[in-house]
Structure formats: structure tokens, C-alpha cells
Design a protein around this motif. Sequence first.
Motif, short mmCIF file in Angstrom:
data_model
loop_
_atom_site.label_atom_id
_atom_site.label_comp_id
_atom_site.label_asym_id
_atom_site.label_seq_id
_atom_site.Cartn_x
_atom_site.Cartn_y
_atom_site.Cartn_z
N SER A 56 0.86 -1.18 0.00
CA SER A 56 0.00 0.00 0.00
C SER A 56 0.90 1.24 0.00
CB SER A 56 -0.91 -0.02 1.22
OG SER A 56 -1.79 1.08 1.20
N THR A 57 0.41 2.35 0.52
CA THR A 57 1.27 3.53 0.67
C THR A 57 1.37 3.88 2.15
OG1 THR A 57 -0.52 5.14 0.49
CG2 THR A 57 0.55 4.47 -1.58
N VAL A 58 2.47 4.51 2.51
CA VAL A 58 2.62 4.98 3.89
C VAL A 58 1.49 5.97 4.18
CG1 VAL A 58 4.15 6.09 5.55
CG2 VAL A 58 5.12 4.72 3.68
N ALA A 59 1.17 6.79 3.20
CA ALA A 59 0.12 7.79 3.38
C ALA A 59 -1.20 7.12 3.78
CB ALA A 59 -0.06 8.61 2.10
N ALA A 60 -1.54 6.02 3.12
CA ALA A 60 -2.78 5.31 3.45
C ALA A 60 -2.74 4.79 4.88
CB ALA A 60 -3.00 4.15 2.47
N GLN A 61 -1.57 4.28 5.28
CA GLN A 61 -1.46 3.76 6.65
C GLN A 61 -1.64 4.90 7.66
OE1 GLN A 61 2.48 2.00 6.26
NE2 GLN A 61 1.62 0.01 5.68
N TRP A 62 -1.14 6.07 7.34
CA TRP A 62 -1.24 7.21 8.27
C TRP A 62 -2.66 7.76 8.32
CZ3 TRP A 62 3.62 10.91 8.16
CH2 TRP A 62 4.76 10.17 8.49
N VAL A 63 -3.35 7.78 7.17
CA VAL A 63 -4.75 8.26 7.16
C VAL A 63 -5.63 7.29 7.95
CG1 VAL A 63 -6.76 8.65 5.69
CG2 VAL A 63 -4.52 9.59 5.02
N ARG A 64 -5.41 6.00 7.74
CA ARG A 64 -6.19 5.00 8.47
C ARG A 64 -5.90 5.09 9.97
NH1 ARG A 64 -5.11 -1.07 8.75
NH2 ARG A 64 -6.99 -1.94 9.68
N MET A 65 -4.63 5.34 10.33
CA MET A 65 -4.26 5.50 11.75
C MET A 65 -5.09 6.63 12.37
SD MET A 65 -2.09 4.20 14.02
CE MET A 65 -0.46 3.72 13.42
N ALA A 66 -5.21 7.74 11.64
CA ALA A 66 -5.94 8.90 12.16
C ALA A 66 -7.42 8.54 12.37
CB ALA A 66 -5.81 10.08 11.20
N PHE A 67 -8.03 7.90 11.36
CA PHE A 67 -9.45 7.55 11.51
C PHE A 67 -9.64 6.58 12.68
CE2 PHE A 67 -12.93 4.53 10.26
CZ PHE A 67 -13.95 5.32 10.73
N HIS A 68 -8.78 5.57 12.76
CA HIS A 68 -8.97 4.57 13.82
C HIS A 68 -8.69 5.16 15.20
CE1 HIS A 68 -9.30 0.68 11.33
NE2 HIS A 68 -9.58 1.71 10.56
N ASP A 69 -7.91 6.24 15.26
CA ASP A 69 -7.72 6.89 16.57
C ASP A 69 -8.97 7.67 16.98
OD1 ASP A 69 -6.34 7.47 18.90
OD2 ASP A 69 -5.40 9.26 18.08
N ILE A 70 -9.55 8.42 16.04
CA ILE A 70 -10.74 9.21 16.44
C ILE A 70 -11.97 8.32 16.61
CG2 ILE A 70 -9.90 11.24 15.12
CD1 ILE A 70 -13.31 10.20 14.30
N GLY A 151 -14.39 2.19 18.72
CA GLY A 151 -13.41 1.73 17.74
C GLY A 151 -13.96 1.81 16.34
N ALA A 152 -13.08 1.63 15.35
CA ALA A 152 -13.48 1.72 13.95
C ALA A 152 -14.41 0.56 13.60
CB ALA A 152 -12.25 1.71 13.06
N PRO A 153 -15.35 0.80 12.67
CA PRO A 153 -16.27 -0.28 12.30
C PRO A 153 -15.55 -1.40 11.55
CG PRO A 153 -16.60 1.67 10.92
CD PRO A 153 -15.62 2.05 11.98
N LYS A 154 -16.07 -2.60 11.71
CA LYS A 154 -15.53 -3.75 10.97
C LYS A 154 -16.38 -3.95 9.72
CE LYS A 154 -13.64 -6.26 14.94
NZ LYS A 154 -14.39 -5.85 16.17
N PRO A 155 -15.77 -4.55 8.68
CA PRO A 155 -16.48 -4.62 7.39
C PRO A 155 -17.73 -5.49 7.39
CG PRO A 155 -14.30 -5.66 7.24
CD PRO A 155 -14.37 -5.01 8.57
N PHE A 156 -17.88 -6.41 8.35
CA PHE A 156 -19.07 -7.27 8.30
C PHE A 156 -20.28 -6.67 9.01
CE2 PHE A 156 -16.44 -8.90 11.84
CZ PHE A 156 -17.30 -8.65 12.89
N LEU A 157 -20.15 -5.45 9.57
CA LEU A 157 -21.31 -4.84 10.24
C LEU A 157 -22.43 -4.58 9.24
CD1 LEU A 157 -19.80 -2.14 12.66
CD2 LEU A 157 -20.31 -4.55 13.11
#
Length: 530
Positions: A56-70, A151-157
Motif C-alpha cells: 500500500s502507501t505509507v500515506a494510506a497507513q497514516w490516514v487510516r491510523m488517524a481515523f482509527h484513533d478518532i 473503535g473503527a467499524p468492521k467490514p461485516f457490520l
Amino acid sequence: MRYFLTPLALASSAAVMAQAKMFHWPNRQMEMLDTVFFEQTAFQTPVSKCVVRDNSTVAAQWVRMAFHDIATHNIDDGTGGMDSSVFFELDRGENAGLARAFPDFLGFGSRLISLADLIAAGAIVASLECNGPVFPYRAGRVDATGQGGGGAPKPFLNLTDLQESFRRQGFNNAEMIGLTACGHAFGGVTKKDFPDVMQDERQFQFFNNRTTLFDNGIVTQYLEGTTFNPLVVGVNATTNSDIRVFNSDQNATVKGLADPAAFTKTCTDLFTRMLNVVPAGVTLTDVIEPWDYKVGEARISVANNTDKLSMSTTLRLLNPKDNPRRQVKLVWVDTHGRCSQWSGCSALASGSTPITGSTFFQKGFGKTAIQYNFNIKDIDPSTSIGKFWFEIDERDGSRPTEVKNDDGKGYNIAQDDVLFDVTRSTLFTNADGTNFTSQIVIAVKDNLAGKAPINVETVDAYTAPLKYDVHEAKLDTRFKKTAGYTFFSLTPPTFRNAAFDVYYGQVVPQNLKVQHGQVAEALSKVQSLS
Ligand code: HEM
Ligand SMILES: *[C@@H]1O[C@H](CO)[C@@H](O)[C@H](O)[C@H]1NC(C)=O
Ligand SMILES: *[C@@H]1O[C@H](CO)[C@@H](O)[C@H](O)[C@H]1NC(C)=O
Ligand SMILES: *[C@@H]1O[C@H](CO)[C@@H](O)[C@H](O)[C@H]1NC(C)=O
Ligand SMILES: *[C@@H]1O[C@H](CO)[C@@H](O)[C@H](O)[C@H]1NC(C)=O
Ligand SMILES: *[C@@H]1O[C@H](CO)[C@@H](O)[C@H](O)[C@H]1NC(C)=O
Ligand SMILES: *[C@@H]1O[C@H](CO)[C@@H](O)[C@H](O)[C@H]1NC(C)=O
Ligand SMILES: *[C@@H]1O[C@H](CO)[C@@H](O)[C@H](O)[C@H]1NC(C)=O
């Protein structure tokens, strides 16, 4: 934010005052945030040019980190939000894979820059480096010391549960759609992390496989039926959460996002809101934007071999015109408001450094800047230095400009009782700079020396939560009394303490004398460190 600029002869011209944007000096936190995120490149190096990592990209990992933190935010009771609790939740199923990006955030935190402020800054740089929009940056987030709820939603919700997850975080249905589309403009799904989602032989699939850069392909490919998004066309309908989300209003919102300008605007608005979701009671700073004049820390030291003081500081000019004739001068007065030196009380800059094109300052804000460095010597310790200001002379026939803080009163020196003596302190590093330690020398006025302990609070920035330790600096007679000062020193027992605060007496706010001293300000020596 207030505004002040005074050309010498137009001291009260409102028209001129309105031109400048300045912060009220001293504000060590705003100053350091600006330095680390906008002037320096170390923090953003991993994400540079939207580089690929782990498929993937580092950028994607950092954006996901931000969402999963909030995503721990609970609007009903005000708990959770951007507070770096995600670093304690890396074992949770919804956070699978985020551990790969955790080390990116180590080494930069301090009392002034929380880990949560780094996560938020990370998402902003990530977007910028992938050609996405720049989101305004506020700081002041407070770090959690353990896990959060939710926490962040899981895909099977199912849709009801997805909507409830976003409602709890403070977002309605249309915002859920927009935020998910904008988030999934970056990166994709990794089989190792979500084997239920990726059931074929692919190890990884981008959500938008036309480009790794920011664009609305996530939405247009979905609407055209050409998407490879594993959360839309995965073999298992249960885990196709993006289709459930996008289709939740019969595609009305995503159709609007098929317009690139609307997509960018929606992403800017929603990401800006997302990054500022914090637990109740946390107050963020003003938006940090380039100031017209940025003044650095004023560091007073005791001269090496004379009974005098010296002071170093910096002034950054915004968008300066190219003018090799420019003279920038620091002017100062003693603690009685006078100049009692036979040699006068001003000095020209000793040098200047341009803020270069690879910085956020230029890439994110499109600004150029030059930092002027000053080093005033031979200050009489009995009258010391009370305040200083600057005069900028373009030497092109125009009047010199006087820069005197946002209140027009000049830059006041708070105290000279307890100093981080950079001329006697030493930074030791190994040859490749990966390990460092330091000898921190503190100068204390003779009449105060020994009457209260000199406590130095260090931070280990390579762990979450950030680890603070207090050590007493001890009298160090290797440095003989000079200019009315006695010297204390400390070599912190742990490596990699980059920043510290100095207290005269107990570690309570009113005893803080040196805020965010940085070992890098000291003379640096390469030494082998085990
Ligand atoms: C309906 C809600 C959402 C669900 C169920 C969901 C689920 C997922 C899943 C399963 C992955 C794959 C992660 C991996 O394989 O490591 C993923 C990736 C990602 N998600 Fe979401 N997500 C949702 C909303 C969001 C939102 C709101 C954002 C940000 C604003 C976001 C940002 C990202 C990013 C950037 C990635 C790519 C990570 C990478 O490539 O390393 N997601 N998401
Ligand atoms: C990236 O892809 C390669 C090749 O498909 C695979 O071997 C590797 O495990 C993947 N990395 C991650 C983190 O999934
Ligand atoms: C959604 O899933 C939850 C369990 O996670 C269940 O209680 C609820 O009934 C489901 N709702 C719908 C509308 O299927
Ligand atoms: C998109 O992904 C699919 C599946 O991995 C692949 O077959 C296709 O070549 C990719 N297209 C582009 C433009 O990368
Ligand atoms: C989808 O995957 C889940 C988890 O592996 C499984 O429990 C479920 O039976 C699958 N559903 C379908 C329709 O394949
Ligand atoms: C929304 O778009 C998707 C993808 O094109 C499509 O499968 C779905 O039927 C659409 N929903 C409606 C209500 O038209
Ligand atoms: C101070 O003096 C010592 C001994 O003369 C010298 O080694 C050192 O480099 C000097 N430090 C500075 C900052 O001038
Ligand atoms: C850095 O110092 C730590 C702590 O002493 C040590 O464990 C580590 O091996 C050192 N690393 C390098 C590259 O010298």
C-alpha cells in the motif's frame, strides 16, 4: 491571533498594522509545532511522494491510523477521539495492520507535541504528499494512557451498526458516506490483515487502482461498475461494507462526489472535522499558519571565558524578496530599559538559512522564507538583557521595518535566573546519529544556587505513552563560577532524550524555568555509544 507591524516613522498606522500576521511571543508550543511540521522534513520523510510500502502507501497507513484513533469517540458521553489511544489498541481486529505504521510516530513527541498531534499532522502530510488537499492544522490534543472504547467499524457490520458507529463518532449518514469515500481514496485491503475480505490469491488490492494519488476514482469506478474495491466487489457480500455505505442513500451522496471539485471540498471539510474530534475538555490551539515573522527561542548563555552573557535567537521572514543587500538587525535594551554598553546594543544577523522547497512550509503553503540567526555577545550580567526587537532594512531607499511582537512592545526576556547553558552543554552521538545522549548544563544565579533542587524533566519519545522522568542536576565544579552563575549538570541515564524542561524546585508549573530545551542546541560531539 493579533496583528502588528510598525515601520519606524509610521508607528500607529492601522493600514500597515493589518498587513502582518504574528503570534504572541513567547509561545514555545506554537513555535515548536511550526518548526517540526512546517520547517523540518524528518517527520514527513516516510510519507514523502506518496511512496509505496507494504504494497500500500505509507500515506494510506497514516490516514487510516488517524481515523482509527478518532473512532473511539463517543458523542454521548464525550469520551475518546484523537488521543493516540489507537497505539494501545493495535491488537484489536479492526486495527489489523496498523502496527506496521506505529514506529513512524516515535521520536518526535514531547510535552509540547503529543502523539495525537503527530497522528493528526501525519494525516495532513499524507494527503499533501499524495497530491491531496491540505487540511488546516490545530494542535493541543492530549494523549491517552490506555485503550479507549468503541473503535473503527468492521467490514461485516450491517448498515444499522455502521450508521450507529458513525453516529457515535459524531457523523450522520451522508458524512459516513463522504468520510468513507475520502478515506478509501487512499490505500486498499491487505489479505494478511483481513483474510475474510480477500478470499482469493491476491495479497493486496488498492481501493482505486488507477492511481495511488488522491482522486475520486474510488467513487467514479464504483458508479461505472469498473471498481476492484474489495469492500465493493469482494466475493463475500457480508464484508462488502463500502457498497452498503455508498448505497445507503441510493447512491445520492456518491453521485455528488463524482465531481472532482465536490469530492475535494467534501474531503477537506470532513477530514478537517475528523482530525479535530477530541475528548470533551480538550481545547485545541488556533490554526497554525505561516506567520509573517517567526521569532525563535532566545537562549541566554554564560560566555565561555569572560564574565559576560551571550544570547542567541532567530527571526524568520515570510516570502522575502530576493535582496542580498538586506540588513536585519537585532536591537536590545537591558533590564532597566536602557543601553549601557559602550559598544552599543544591536547586532546584525550572523548568518541566514533559507527554508527549502522540500518543507511543508513551501509545498503545503506555497511560501518561501529565510531565517536570520543572531548571536549577541558581551552582555553585562549585572544589567542583563530585558527585551529585544528587530529592524529590517532592505537598503533600497524604503524605510526600515521594525518588528516588535504582536503587541508592539518588543520581545521580553522572562528571566535569567536559571538558564540552559548551550555553550557548556554537549550532545554526544554515535557516528550514524541513531543514538545520542547529552550532558545538559544549567547555569543558576549564585544567590539561588543550592537553595532549591534543579530538576530536569526528560522525555523518552520512543515509547507510547511518552515516558517522562525527573532527575536532579548536580553541582558541577568542573565549570568554574562565571558572571555570577554557578553550574549544575546532568547526563540523563537513558538514551534518546531529545527535549527537556528545567524546574527550579519542585516540578510544578510555576517553577518552570526552561521549556523544551533541546539537546541539539548544544555543541555536538561524535562519540561511540554502546
Ligand atoms: C464503513 C466504515 C469503514 C470500514 C468498514 C472500513 C474498513 C476497512 C478495511 C477492512 C480496510 C483494509 C485494511 C487493511 O487491509 O489493512 C480499510 C482500509 C483503509 N481504510 Fe477504511 N473502513 C471504513 C471507513 C474508513 C474511513 C472513514 C477512513 C478514513 C477517513 C478509512 C480509511 C482507510 C484507509 C486509508 C485504508 C487503507 C489502509 C492501507 O492501505 O494500509 N476507512 N478500511
Ligand atoms: C506484499 O505483497 C507481496 C507479494 O504479493 C507479499 O509477499 C507480501 O507479504 C505483501 N506484504 C504485506 C504486508 O501484505
Ligand atoms: C444488525 O446486526 C446486529 C448484530 O450485530 C443485530 O442485532 C441487528 O438486528 C442487525 N440489524 C439489522 C437491521 O439487520
Ligand atoms: C486493477 O486491479 C486489477 C486486479 O488486481 C488488475 O487486474 C488491473 O490490472 C488493475 N488495473 C490497473 C490500471 O492497475
Ligand atoms: C462470509 O465470510 C464470513 C467470515 O468468513 C462467513 O462467516 C460467512 O459465512 C461468509 N458468507 C458468505 C455469504 O460467504
Ligand atoms: C448504486 O450503485 C451501485 C454501483 O453502480 C449499483 O450496484 C447499485 O444498484 C446502485 N444503487 C441504486 C439504488 O441504484
Ligand atoms: C569554550 O571553551 C573551551 C575551552 O577553551 C572550548 O573547548 C570550547 O569549544 C568553548 N566552547 C564554545 C561554545 O565556545
Ligand atoms: C542505541 O542504544 C541502545 C541503548 O543503549 C542500544 O540498545 C542500541 O543497540 C543502540 N543502537 C545503536 C545503533 O547503537
